[in-house]
Design a protein around this motif. Sequence first.
Motif, short mmCIF file in Angstrom:
data_model
loop_
_atom_site.label_atom_id
_atom_site.label_comp_id
_atom_site.label_asym_id
_atom_site.label_seq_id
_atom_site.Cartn_x
_atom_site.Cartn_y
_atom_site.Cartn_z
N SER A 30 0.81 -1.22 0.00
CA SER A 30 0.00 0.00 0.00
C SER A 30 0.84 1.27 0.00
N LEU A 31 2.17 1.14 -0.03
CA LEU A 31 3.08 2.27 -0.07
C LEU A 31 3.00 3.13 1.19
N ASP A 32 2.57 2.57 2.30
CA ASP A 32 2.52 3.29 3.57
C ASP A 32 3.76 2.98 4.40
N ASP A 207 -6.49 -4.12 -11.26
CA ASP A 207 -7.07 -2.85 -10.83
C ASP A 207 -5.95 -1.83 -10.81
N GLY A 208 -6.31 -0.56 -10.88
CA GLY A 208 -5.31 0.49 -10.85
C GLY A 208 -5.28 1.20 -9.51
N ALA A 209 -4.11 1.73 -9.17
CA ALA A 209 -3.95 2.48 -7.92
C ALA A 209 -2.90 3.55 -8.13
N LEU A 210 -3.18 4.76 -7.63
CA LEU A 210 -2.19 5.84 -7.71
C LEU A 210 -1.00 5.50 -6.83
N VAL A 211 0.19 5.82 -7.33
CA VAL A 211 1.39 5.49 -6.54
C VAL A 211 1.50 6.39 -5.32
N SER A 215 0.58 12.30 -7.02
CA SER A 215 0.95 11.91 -8.38
C SER A 215 -0.27 11.43 -9.15
N ASN A 216 -0.26 11.67 -10.47
CA ASN A 216 -1.33 11.13 -11.32
C ASN A 216 -0.88 9.88 -12.05
N VAL A 217 0.24 9.32 -11.62
CA VAL A 217 0.76 8.08 -12.19
C VAL A 217 0.16 6.90 -11.43
N SER A 218 -0.33 5.90 -12.16
CA SER A 218 -0.95 4.75 -11.52
C SER A 218 -0.26 3.45 -11.92
N ILE A 219 -0.44 2.45 -11.08
CA ILE A 219 0.08 1.10 -11.31
C ILE A 219 -1.09 0.19 -11.58
#
Length: 355
Positions: A30-32, A207-211, A215-219
């Motif tokens: 989750s990038l936390d 599914d997509g998720a913002l990094v 940022s408007n870049v998603s994974i």
Amino acid sequence: MEAREEDDFLFESTAFDCGDAAWVDLVRDSLDEKVLYDGCTITDLDSVALLMAFYIENKATKRLMEDVLHLIRKHMPKSAVLPNHLKSTYHLRKLFLHGKKEKIHQHNICHFCCKLLSETDVGVCATCEKPIKKNPRFFVTIDIASQLNELYKDPSFRKNLTYRETRKKPNNDVISDIYDGSLYKENLGPGGFLNDESNLSMVWHTDGALVSKSSNVSIWPVQAVINELPPRMRFTKERTILFGLWFGKDKPLLSTFLMPIIDVWNDLQTKGVVVKSGSTRKTVRIKILAGTMDLPAMSMVKEIKQFNSFYGCGICEERGVRLKKGKGSVQAYPYCPEPVFDDLYCVCFVLGGRG
């Protein structure tokens, strides 16, 4: 296709190596984590993801990444403890590439039509006939054989593949797992694919998720779980199979993104993968039984209207109506005793055809 610059610090060719312990975890987690420094709005993993996004979007060279890291360091407070990934491109590259190496395949796509580019496409896209840019967009797929062989090294993984036979079910009339569904039972019956104890099945997901929030870049990962494992192990990141990764500002064109992945799925089902199980080697074949995702992603996969459109039902072809609710409105479908069903309802995600 023109070659990348020689000082490219991360991706060295269209088939390169990448460690799963950090780079794949970046996709799955989750990038936390802790913030870069007191008062900062982004975490360490946010920072790594943003640098990855910058690298991919700009096809950055080693020299450019060194300059970027130098600029970031100059803006950091003197009291801040500098994380390793900001110290040098060496540490950043080591973060991406340390540990067990798995083969990653890069698939270049046209900037204009988003279709796959082949090695025979020189200068011009064969699909839209527009010029190919020097640094084309791309996505990656991850080698499955290495991931499966890594899993089969674990005695606990091999032992728990028998969960289907050993699980305790208090009531036979209750559907408590995928094994109780008609599709699984059909494949488990005499002559069925799963009647061979060496074979496995999977459910895939995307599914997509913002990094990060800034940022408007998603994974967009395409991943799958092994159904034969017990639920407590089935959904852990260590045992999730990662098939591919789309990383960018735009949503993926799934008909392009899934094309090489579907080829892998078909090979897994027909040819299988040779793995070392304990002291022996055997061929494991795998069948994708189903896909699960939220409604927006489902509409992208099936290439239909979203759930909030007039023809937003993924099962029938009835037209919906908009009804006021509170300060807004909702999409509703009046009762119809004989609805017309969509013949794409039973889309076969494995073969990309109709059921």
